[in-house]
Motif scaffolding. Structure first.
Motif, short mmCIF file in Angstrom:
data_model
loop_
_atom_site.label_atom_id
_atom_site.label_comp_id
_atom_site.label_asym_id
_atom_site.label_seq_id
_atom_site.Cartn_x
_atom_site.Cartn_y
_atom_site.Cartn_z
N PHE A 68 0.83 -1.20 0.00
CA PHE A 68 0.00 0.00 0.00
C PHE A 68 0.86 1.25 0.00
CE2 PHE A 68 -1.95 3.52 2.32
CZ PHE A 68 -3.10 3.72 1.56
N ILE A 98 3.60 -1.49 4.02
CA ILE A 98 3.40 -0.06 3.77
C ILE A 98 4.77 0.61 3.75
CG2 ILE A 98 2.25 2.04 4.52
CD1 ILE A 98 0.19 0.35 5.95
N MET A 140 -1.91 -1.30 -3.94
CA MET A 140 -3.02 -0.41 -3.64
C MET A 140 -2.47 0.93 -3.19
SD MET A 140 -6.36 -0.94 -1.19
CE MET A 140 -5.44 -1.23 0.32
#
Length: 294
Positions: A68, A98, A140
């Protein structure tokens, strides 16, 4: 009920926007913590001092992997703000990474895209170490992070620069992303994207072809930051070349609320969270990555 939900959502997003730090801590405190393992500050690029955080189910084995990328107009942002997202998706069976990427004024286009590509390469190479399946790699992003992801899955240059290819990516999801935002009407953005030659080459929509992986696009109709028509035009272009694309339009979430809704603060409306979870969890592994994982 609908009016209550509208007021509740708007009030919640406004509260969380008061200060990014306190809002992020509220979200993380509400996120699932049981059965979720967190590993922070994992360096993936020592030369550029870039690290990532990993969120995983404690019993993860061959889980889908999601990388992400956060937003902030390529000028601000911090991976720790999105601990709520990592914990929430990990509680649903995903391994979530992340990462950092450098922002302006330290760098300009396209350096943050190469940073993003290096993070993806590291995540794929170390997926097994964290209980994830590299054959089930999804990307994403939200806002500027959605732009970064869109460029990685449409323009071959970035993943090829780290020894990879777009077929590493099984699927991708863009939340409130800018995909077709010329002309630039902001002095800072003009400086950030000045190195692009021509400027049109910086737009994900101009790189779309039939090799883009299955796509989920999420947008709030009342987004005041990124024109929702960016998402609409991107969906139309993807459909035109035969890419499987799912478009989720919501209302009353504005810009930040689209990503905040990937948390537990909207108990009466989990459209975004349920759609993202279903989409990222259902896509079968890609051929080349599946061979790697065997």
């Amino acid at each position: 009920m609908k009016r209550f939900l509208t007021v509740f959502t708007a009030a919640t997003v406004s509260l969380l926007n008061l200060t990014a730090c306190s809002g992020a801590k509220v979200l993380e405190s509400l996120a699932p913590s049981e059965s979720v393992m967190v590993t922070k500050d994992v360096v993936f690029d020592a030369e550029r001092d870039l690290a990532l955080d990993v969120y995983r189910p404690v019993d993860a084995q061959g889980a889908p992997l999601v990388v992400f990328f956060w937003g902030g107009s390529w000028q601000t942002g911090d991976r720790s703000t999105y601990a709520f997202l990592g914990r929430t998706l990990a509680s649903r069976g995903f391994v979530v990474m992340i990462p950092d990427y450098r922002v302006y004024p330290e760098v300009r286009y396209p350096d943050f895209l190469y940073d993003s590509a290096r993070a993806v390469a590291w995540a794929r190479a170390h997926a097994h170490d964290h209980g994830a399946d590299p054959a089930r790699l999804s990307l994403m992003g939200h806002s500027a992070g959605a732009y970064n992801v869109a460029m990685l899955v449409t323009d071959d240059r970035y993943l090829e620069a780290v020894g990879g290819a777009r077929d590493w990516v099984t699927s991708w999801a863009g939340l409130a992303g800018p995909y077709d935002f010329l002309p630039l009407n902001d002095a800072e953005l003009e400086r950030i994207f000045e190195p692009a030659d021509p400027l049109e080459s910086s737009q994900p929509i101009n790189w779309v072809d039939g090799e883009v992986p299955p796509t989920l696009l999420v947008v709030s109709d009342d987004d005041p930051v990124v024109d929702p028509r960016n998402t609409e035009r991107m969906a139309e272009r993807l459909e035109r070349v035969g890419v499987p694309v799912e478009l989720l339009r919501v209302d009353n979430l504005r810009h930040a609320g689209v990503v905040v809704s990937l948390s537990n603060v909207f108990p009466f409306d989990d459209r975004v969270l349920s759609t993202v979870s279903r989409f990222l969890g259902r896509v079968p592994p890609t051929g080349p990555a599946q061979a790697m994982s065997e």
